[in-house]
Write a protein that holds these residues in place. Structure first.
Motif, PDB file in Angstrom:
ATOM      1  N   SER A  45      -7.683   1.286  -7.199  1.00  0.00           N
ATOM      2  CA  SER A  45      -8.381   1.555  -5.941  1.00  0.00           C
ATOM      3  C   SER A  45      -8.879   0.272  -5.296  1.00  0.00           C
ATOM      4  O   SER A  45      -8.818   0.114  -4.066  1.00  0.00           O
ATOM      5  N   THR A  83       0.808   1.910 -10.239  1.00  0.00           N
ATOM      6  CA  THR A  83       1.291   3.271 -10.002  1.00  0.00           C
ATOM      7  C   THR A  83       1.310   4.117 -11.270  1.00  0.00           C
ATOM      8  O   THR A  83       1.330   5.343 -11.184  1.00  0.00           O
ATOM      9  N   ARG A 112       0.970   3.924  -3.113  1.00  0.00           N
ATOM     10  CA  ARG A 112       0.591   5.336  -2.947  1.00  0.00           C
ATOM     11  C   ARG A 112       1.741   6.263  -3.328  1.00  0.00           C
ATOM     12  O   ARG A 112       1.553   7.236  -4.059  1.00  0.00           O
ATOM     13  N   LEU A 127      -5.859  -1.590  -3.659  1.00  0.00           N
ATOM     14  CA  LEU A 127      -5.422  -0.953  -2.426  1.00  0.00           C
ATOM     15  C   LEU A 127      -6.419  -1.187  -1.305  1.00  0.00           C
ATOM     16  O   LEU A 127      -6.030  -1.409  -0.147  1.00  0.00           O
ATOM     17  N   ALA A 158       0.832  -1.207   0.000  1.00  0.00           N
ATOM     18  CA  ALA A 158       0.000   0.000   0.000  1.00  0.00           C
ATOM     19  C   ALA A 158       0.866   1.256   0.000  1.00  0.00           C
ATOM     20  O   ALA A 158       0.608   2.201  -0.763  1.00  0.00           O
ATOM     21  N   ARG A 181      -5.791   7.192  -8.981  1.00  0.00           N
ATOM     22  CA  ARG A 181      -6.256   6.629  -7.711  1.00  0.00           C
ATOM     23  C   ARG A 181      -7.728   6.248  -7.772  1.00  0.00           C
ATOM     24  O   ARG A 181      -8.185   5.435  -6.966  1.00  0.00           O
ATOM     25  N   GLN A 184       2.340   6.138  -7.076  1.00  0.00           N
ATOM     26  CA  GLN A 184       1.379   6.912  -7.856  1.00  0.00           C
ATOM     27  C   GLN A 184       1.760   8.390  -7.869  1.00  0.00           C
ATOM     28  O   GLN A 184       1.615   9.074  -8.889  1.00  0.00           O
ATOM     29  N   THR A 185       2.245   8.875  -6.742  1.00  0.00           N
ATOM     30  CA  THR A 185       2.704  10.269  -6.714  1.00  0.00           C
ATOM     31  C   THR A 185       3.909  10.456  -7.623  1.00  0.00           C
ATOM     32  O   THR A 185       3.974  11.416  -8.407  1.00  0.00           O
TER      33      THR A 185
END
Length: 901
Positions: A764, A853, A544, A767, A540, A758, A547-548
């Protein structure tokens, strides 16, 4: 029956724990596969619905030269276009027929050059006949619809109001248009119309018939369209030979009728049509079928397969952990009934009878729990029951209690112990060999599954990875737990040796009790569950953070402005961004996806990035990627003001260093001078980037070199005109949207990209499953601690009562209990955290987290603080158990506790 009920009431809470675990796992294993199917369907539909350009299936067919007859009437058009479109649906395979809508047919000619007083620079005119069940509905504001052949062999057409205003034409005017070879085509404007419904899908075939559009760089080219009727199409065919008229049948894809299960058939049928379009029975000498649908479905199915296997890894680990918890609960139940089992065995009950009686009780408990789990799963995600996963959980729950009860009853049977030392030593060796064999087998299977998973990845040529590969992390955790268990006795022995030097008896008693009461099954279970929780937390956190990072990689800044074709108007957008408050840095560039490269063996095409090194480096300095030093080297080597010919300084891939490559840019060939290695710059994850190396050049120097190589100054400036603007700053997205509105450019902000990623159903959903598995795994680990403490509670109570009689205070007794219970959970949790952290580092690539991602490369592993959740939860659980046991001991009478029973 009454005896069974009394026995169940006496052991009610272990049975309730078993029922709760079964209900939880049945609910999860029932609902999650259905949820994955829904997410897969949503992902496939979203990939097709959001495709730009659209995923329509386009069938094209030329009439062929010499087949026209300008005297033919509307019947020729009906036969050659309308009837073909009507029959097209019948020739499609059934799997495609279900997802493709009615075709939009058009018959259009080549681009014609046209110039009028209102359009002195000239433009392109496209004549087309449109049909989608009928000709488009229009309202004539001047003149009327085009008919047959006009005077002097002119081609009758109708113009929309917007096109007529652009050309400065009206009904009755004759326009002179020229073909590519210089031929003249006379076009008679019979009328000017307005569309009854501009949103009608018929107009999507050629939108320029309704609204003119312009493209180009320093010189803008206007494209307009003229509407032909069924009567005037034969005239246009005759006038446009030998170039001829092309029939196009565009079949839109109805994404709502697509799902993942049928997408494989659709993909194969589209590929088959592209390879063999003759099966559509479309007339013409050159029939072709083109669509992006097969590529989109291939990509979507790859992401679905990867996500499903990622989910299978998590769900398999949770199922293995839950199965071990059921074994621990069954073992506790058998221990609590050991005296009763010895009694029934002494009375002559067979082992089969013991197993049958326990199985009957277990069937009632598991049946009720299964029903509850299925009800919860159906309530959460309605649909058909996913029996394979559910039956696996139910099978373990049904087999574990009878097996443990039978093993306990068998151990109660009297056995002859060998009196000779040699026989006893041989028996010990046999037990050791068996234990080592089991541990070695688990380690070998775990190593093989992990190696296979790393080599094959989550998606293979035949589909998603199988169950053995999905169980690789759980197998590694089990093998590591067995190995770590061998280190527990030496650790406790060392601690016990140190405790002997203590002035108080508490540490000595605690470690002595811990050394004798530790059990391997709860320890292995805790390691597996702690590994699962850590793995989920790391997945997770990595997803996250990835993805950023992917948002920076895809956008390259806080906002990017792009045009389909290079345009000098983007410089105005850049100037507006530079002058705006809240915008920290702006860079302008040209991104050429594929350019030919000569002089280097094995590299035929490159991706060219033409930027201003100074501003672009300043922009990158305000992003997480930072400004690479190579851009400064490129700026020093470049000379935008030079007038003579010479090589173009460039940053090139490592394999091009030391070579003398040449780049084909527009209409000239430019020699490159490698001055450094091209850095890893932000770029979207496109096929071009994956296939072609990147070459970075100075845009101004490229303009000068192109002019010196033979291009006219205006042409050299045009071929290096920008098509991309990057900007960073808190207000950059808002300013970019306002500035790009007049330039007709596309704006993509990093926040928008990140929000879309996301919100992706696959990302989604995965996650959410990972977080849910981590919570469930933590709860199961706490349950194991309680079960393990309950198994040793009677012996611990007697030992602490004895110690209290000998002078141990109540507070010290609680500390002894804490010291006895705490070491195994802490060691197992710490081991699970380490194993999980190592696993996620080795499996981030094979698990294809980059598909979640949106990054080009595998994401860097990020361990969030809550990877330590198992340590804290297990320590807190032990503390609660000790507090509860201490409270219960306050009500005990030592005489009653120490009475010989």
């Amino acid at each position: 029956m009454s005896a069974a009920w009394r026995r169940a009431r006496a052991d009610l809470w272990p049975l309730l724990v078993t029922a709760a675990v079964v209900a939880l796992m049945v609910g999860l294993t029932d609902a999650v596969p259905r949820l994955l199917v829904r997410q897969a369907d949503a992902a496939v539909r979203a990939a097709v619905a959001d495709a730009d350009p659209a995923a329509d299936v386009v069938v094209t067919s030329r009439y062929g030269a010499g087949t026209s007859d300008r005297t033919a009437g509307a019947r020729d058009t009906t036969t050659g276009v309308d009837d073909v479109a009507r029959r097209l649906d019948d020739t499609l395979p059934p799997s495609l027929r279900a997802v493709l809508g009615p075709p939009v047919a058009s018959a259009s000619g080549p681009d014609l050059r046209v110039s009028t007083p209102a359009l002195p620079t000239g433009g392109l005119l496209r004549l087309a006949y449109l049909w989608a069940g009928e000709e488009p509905s229009v309202r004539w504001v001047q003149g009327g619809p085009p008919g047959g052949a006009g005077p002097d062999l002119t081609v009758p057409v109708g113009l929309s109001r917007a096109v007529a205003e652009t050309l400065g034409a009206q009904a009755g005017d004759i326009l002179e248009a020229r073909t590519a070879d210089g031929g003249v085509v006379s076009v008679l404007v019979t009328g000017v119309f307005e569309a009854a419904d501009p949103g009608d899908r018929t107009w999507t075939a050629l939108p320029e018939i309704l609204q003119p559009r312009a493209y180009g760089t320093s010189t803008r080219t206007t494209v307009v369209g003229g509407l032909l009727s069924a009567q005037s199409l034969p005239v246009a065919r005759a006038a446009l030979e030998p170039d001829g008229v092309t029939r196009t049948f565009r079949l839109p894809v109805d994404a709502g009728h697509l799902d993942h299960a049928r997408s494989g058939d659709v993909l194969r049928q589209v590929a088959a049509l592209e390879a063999s379009p003759d099966q559509l029975l479309v007339p013409g000498p050159d029939v072709r079928v083109a669509s992006r649908l097969d590529l989109l479905l291939t990509d979507a199915r790859g992401r679905v397969d990867a996500t499903r296997t990622q989910a299978a890894v998590v769900l398999t680990g949770l199922a293995v952990g839950a199965g071990l918890v059921l074994l621990v609960a069954a073992d506790l139940l058998a221990r609590r009934r050991s005296a009763a089992l010895r009694t029934v065995r002494a009375r002559g009950t067979s082992l089969a009878g013991v197993a049958l009686g326990t199985a009957a009780e277990t069937a009632v408990v598991v049946g009720a729990a299964t029903a509850a789990g299925l009800a919860l799963g159906g309530l959460a995600v309605p649909g058909a029951v996913t029996w394979p996963w559910v039956l696996a959980v139910v099978a373990v729950a049904l087999v574990a209690p009878p097996a443990c009860a039978t093993a306990t009853a068998r151990r109660a049977d009297p056995r002859r112990a060998p009196t000779e030392r040699q026989h006893r030593r041989l028996a010990r060796r046999v037990r050791t060999v068996r234990r080592v064999s089991v541990e070695a087998a688990v380690a070998v299977v775990a190593a093989a599954a992990t190696v296979a998973l790393r080599r094959r990845g989550v998606v293979t040529l035949s589909g998603p990875a199988d169950l053995l590969l999905a169980a690789a992390p759980a197998l590694v955790a089990a093998a590591s737990a067995l190995l770590l268990w061998r280190a527990v006795p030496p650790l406790l022995g060392t601690a016990l040796h140190a405790a002997r030097r203590s002035r108080t008896a508490g540490p000595l008693l605690a470690l002595a009790r811990a050394r004798t009461t530790s059990a391997v099954l709860p320890f292995v279970t805790l390691v597996v569950l702690s590994t699962l929780v850590t793995l989920c937390a790391a997945l997770a956190g990595t997803a996250r953070a990835g993805q950023t990072d992917g948002s920076w990689d895809a956008v390259g800044a806080d906002v990017v402005v792009r045009t389909d074709s290079p345009s000098a108007s983007l410089q105005d957008v850049a100037d507006a961004l530079s002058d705006a408050a809240g915008v920290d840095a702006v860079a302008v560039g040209r991104v050429q996806g594929r350019s030919q490269l000569f002089g280097v063996r094995g590299v035929d095409t490159v991706r060219v990035l033409a930027v201003d090194p100074g501003p672009y480096g300043a922009l990158l300095a305000r992003t997480p990627s930072g400004s690479p030093a190579q851009l400064a080297e490129l700026a020093d080597a470049s000379d935008p003001a030079r007038a003579g010919a010479g090589p173009l300084p460039a940053l090139v891939p490592a394999e091009l260093l030391g070579s003398t490559p040449s780049l084909r840019w527009a209409d000239v060939t430019i020699e490159l001078q490698p001055v450094g290695e091209a850095p890893d710059l932000p770029a979207p994850a496109t096929d071009d980037r994956a296939a072609a190396p990147v070459v970075v050049v100075d845009r101004a120097t490229l303009t000068a070199v192109a002019a010196a190589a033979g291009s006219a100054p205006d042409a050299a400036t045009a071929v290096t005109a920008p098509d991309t603007v990057w900007a960073v700053g808190p207000r950059a997205p808002a300013v970019a949207r306002d500035a790009a509105a007049t330039a007709g450019a596309d704006v993509l902000s990093r926040e928008r990209w990140l929000a879309d990623r996301r919100a992706d159903p696959l990302a989604s959903g995965l996650l959410a499953l990972v977080v849910l598995a981590a919570v469930a795994g933590t709860a199961l680990a706490a349950t194991v601690v309680v079960l393990d403490a309950a198994a040793s509670a009677p012996d611990r109570a007697r030992a602490l009562a004895t110690a209290r009689v000998l002078g141990l205070r109540g507070r010290d007794a609680a500390r002894v209990g804490l010291g006895e219970l705490l070491p195994p959970p802490l060691v197992s949790a710490a081991g699970g955290v380490v194993v999980g952290s190592v696993l996620v580092g080795g499996l981030a690539g094979p698990l294809a987290l980059r598909l979640v991602t949106g990054q080009v490369a595998d994401p860097a592993v990020v361990l969030p603080p809550w990877v330590l959740l198992p340590l804290g939860v297990l320590a807190a659980t032990v503390l609660v158990v000790v507090v509860v046991e201490s409270s219960a001991r306050r009500r005990e009478r030592l005489g009653q506790v120490l009475r010989v029973r």
